[in-house]
Design an enzyme around this catalytic site. Structure first.
Site, PDB file in Angstrom:
ATOM      1  N   ASN A 196       0.878  -1.174   0.000  1.00  0.00           N
ATOM      2  CA  ASN A 196       0.000   0.000   0.000  1.00  0.00           C
ATOM      3  C   ASN A 196       0.915   1.223   0.000  1.00  0.00           C
ATOM      4  OD1 ASN A 196      -1.764   2.044   0.523  1.00  0.00           O
ATOM      5  ND2 ASN A 196      -2.624   1.151   2.398  1.00  0.00           N
ATOM      6  N   ARG A 246      -2.686  -2.222  -3.282  1.00  0.00           N
ATOM      7  CA  ARG A 246      -3.884  -1.421  -3.033  1.00  0.00           C
ATOM      8  C   ARG A 246      -3.838  -0.207  -3.968  1.00  0.00           C
ATOM      9  NH1 ARG A 246      -4.978   3.166   1.257  1.00  0.00           N
ATOM     10  NH2 ARG A 246      -7.196   3.379   0.938  1.00  0.00           N
ATOM     11  N   HIS A 283     -12.724   2.688   0.772  1.00  0.00           N
ATOM     12  CA  HIS A 283     -12.619   1.704   1.858  1.00  0.00           C
ATOM     13  C   HIS A 283     -13.226   0.362   1.434  1.00  0.00           C
ATOM     14  CE1 HIS A 283     -12.523   5.026   5.194  1.00  0.00           C
ATOM     15  NE2 HIS A 283     -11.292   4.628   4.906  1.00  0.00           N
ATOM     16  N   ARG A 305     -10.842  15.550   7.882  1.00  0.00           N
ATOM     17  CA  ARG A 305     -11.734  15.886   6.757  1.00  0.00           C
ATOM     18  C   ARG A 305     -13.114  16.259   7.283  1.00  0.00           C
ATOM     19  NH1 ARG A 305     -10.836  10.467   3.573  1.00  0.00           N
ATOM     20  NH2 ARG A 305      -8.623  10.328   4.056  1.00  0.00           N
ATOM     21  N   GLU A 314      -7.694  -5.180   5.905  1.00  0.00           N
ATOM     22  CA  GLU A 314      -7.612  -4.801   4.497  1.00  0.00           C
ATOM     23  C   GLU A 314      -6.505  -5.578   3.782  1.00  0.00           C
ATOM     24  OE1 GLU A 314      -7.919  -0.713   6.114  1.00  0.00           O
ATOM     25  OE2 GLU A 314      -8.769  -0.253   4.167  1.00  0.00           O
TER      26      GLU A 314
END
Ligand code: ADP
Length: 394
Positions: A9, A84, A173, A232, A377
């Site tokens: 990733n 990813r 996600h 965010r 993940e």
């Protein structure tokens, strides 16, 4: 394919990796190279013997860091690499074997994720150079949500923006939502039902899953839409941009930085984007921390309630991500804000299910179930890589 899969990733200045064996009971080697390009670049991780290590990388770039990571890996070498990739647009609806045409397509999709896809591709290129013979697979954050129906993915904007520029909701996600919803389908007696998943980490999103497929989600064209996150803002009035431009003379770049880096829990609290820090401060009655947690929880509940409209039946809610897996007080507040859903939280199970534990946290009545499922993940990316390669061997 019994050998481990190397999961990569790659961010703009970091590489996260994990060597994932097929047997989930076996330990994983994993680590993070960060601050790449800087003098203080460093690689930290866990080696083949389960020992933690940390070593300086002295200004290493992605390719150099990747070479050090590969030298460090012990045990059987990887049989494949799973990358990813943040944005797969509409072209990529599942894991895809990487070849020159796929690389070009990921580059083109980069217009939709200018901060993420180019960084992901740096990792792909560095790994291809080091492992030219190994199969490499791209697993997209957006792919799980390609099952959304148009009513969920279209914005109420003129058609040509969708048709010519791909402006629609994509969702992110995906590996986390796919893993967690798959896991709850496996664990619950209400298999293949309707689930709402709340992934609450630094980035946060909700997802409605019906019979294993994503039917709606809170993130949109970019990962900025939806819930309050670490830094965010999540949803704001779209009129805010014009207002800040006209009234304060702010540029688009300035507004983008405000909404992505200075807002969310950090902006509301004025002290931190870290939930642990905010929980401590709120316990000492810091008004900003109290407000940030209140808004955070209310917005999660509101999003779950909205997404429930996409499900024919609600079988349960699942919490995951650093906050969802650990902050039992946040979970309790979210459930409290949904009094009309017939949810019954077990205070004991909720308090005890923390620190990476998996389990049910409802009081066992007839209503929807409540679960905490630690996300994986890397495991999902390795699983999809393995599955693709076993279906389509080279
Ligand atoms: P990322 O999205 O970067 O993978 P994580 O899923 O690790 O992030 O989540 C990070 C968030 O989880 C941070 O806000 C952190 O404070 C929160 N968190 C981790 N452990 C706890 C805990 N024990 N209690 C409350 N919040 C926690």
């Amino acid at each position: 394919m019994r050998d481990p899969v190397l999961v990569i990733n790659c961010g703009s200045s970091s590489i996260k990796y994990a060597l994932v064996p097929e047997d989930p009971a076996l330990p994983r080697q994993s680590g993070l190279a960060e601050r790449l390009g800087g003098n203080d670049a460093r690689l930290k991780g866990v080696d083949a013997d389960g020992r933690e290590f940390s070593q300086p990388l002295h200004g290493a770039d992605h390719a150099e860091a990747m070479a050090v990571i590969l030298e460090r890996l012990g045990g059987p070498p990887p049989a494949a690499v799973g990358h990813r990739i943040v944005h797969g647009g509409e072209r990529f609806t599942g894991a895809t074997r990487i070849d020159p045409a796929v690389l070009r397509a990921i580059e083109t999709t980069g217009a939709l994720a200018p901060l993420h896809n180019p960084a992901n591709l740096v990792g792909v290129r560095a790994t291809l150079a080091l492992f030219p013979a190994l199969p490499q697979v791209a697993v997209f954050d957006t792919a799980f949500h390609q099952s959304l129906p148009p009513r969920a993915y279209r914005y109420a904007l003129p058609q040509h923006l969708y048709a010519q520029h791909g402006i629609r909701r994509y969702g992110f996600h995906g590996s986390s939502h796919a893993y967690v919803s798959g896991r709850v389908d496996h664990l619950s007696t209400r298999a293949h039902g309707g689930w709402l998943v709340a992934h609450l980490g630094n980035g946060c999103s909700t997802c409605a899953v019906w019979q294993g497929q994503s039917v709606d989600t809170s993130m949109g064209l970019t990962p900025l839409e939806g819930l309050v996150m670490g830094t965010r803002s999540g949803d704001v009035d779209p009129g805010l941009h014009a207002h800040l431009g006209r009234q304060l003379g702010w540029s688009l770049e300035r507004i983008d930085t405000l909404l992505n880096k200075e807002s969310g829990l950090l902006g509301l609290s004025g002290i931190s984007n870290d939930m642990r820090r905010l929980e401590q401060a709120a316990a000492e009655h810091h008004p900003g921390a109290e407000l940030a947690i209140e808004v955070f929880c209310y917005r999660i509940a509101k999003s779950l309630a909205a997404l429930s409209c996409s499900l024919p039946r609600l079988d349960g809610i699942v919490f995951t991500g650093g906050i969802g897996e650990n902050a039992s007080a946040v979970r309790a507040r979210v459930i409290e804000a949904l009094p009309h859903f017939g949810l019954r939280l077990s205070a004991t199970a909720n308090a005890e299910t923390v620190g990476g534990q998996e389990g049910r946290i409802d009081a066992g009545a007839a209503g929807p179930e409540l679960w905490v499922i630690p996300t994986d993940e890397e495991g999902q990316i390795a699983f999809e890589t393995r599955q693709l390669l076993s279906e389509t061997p080279a």
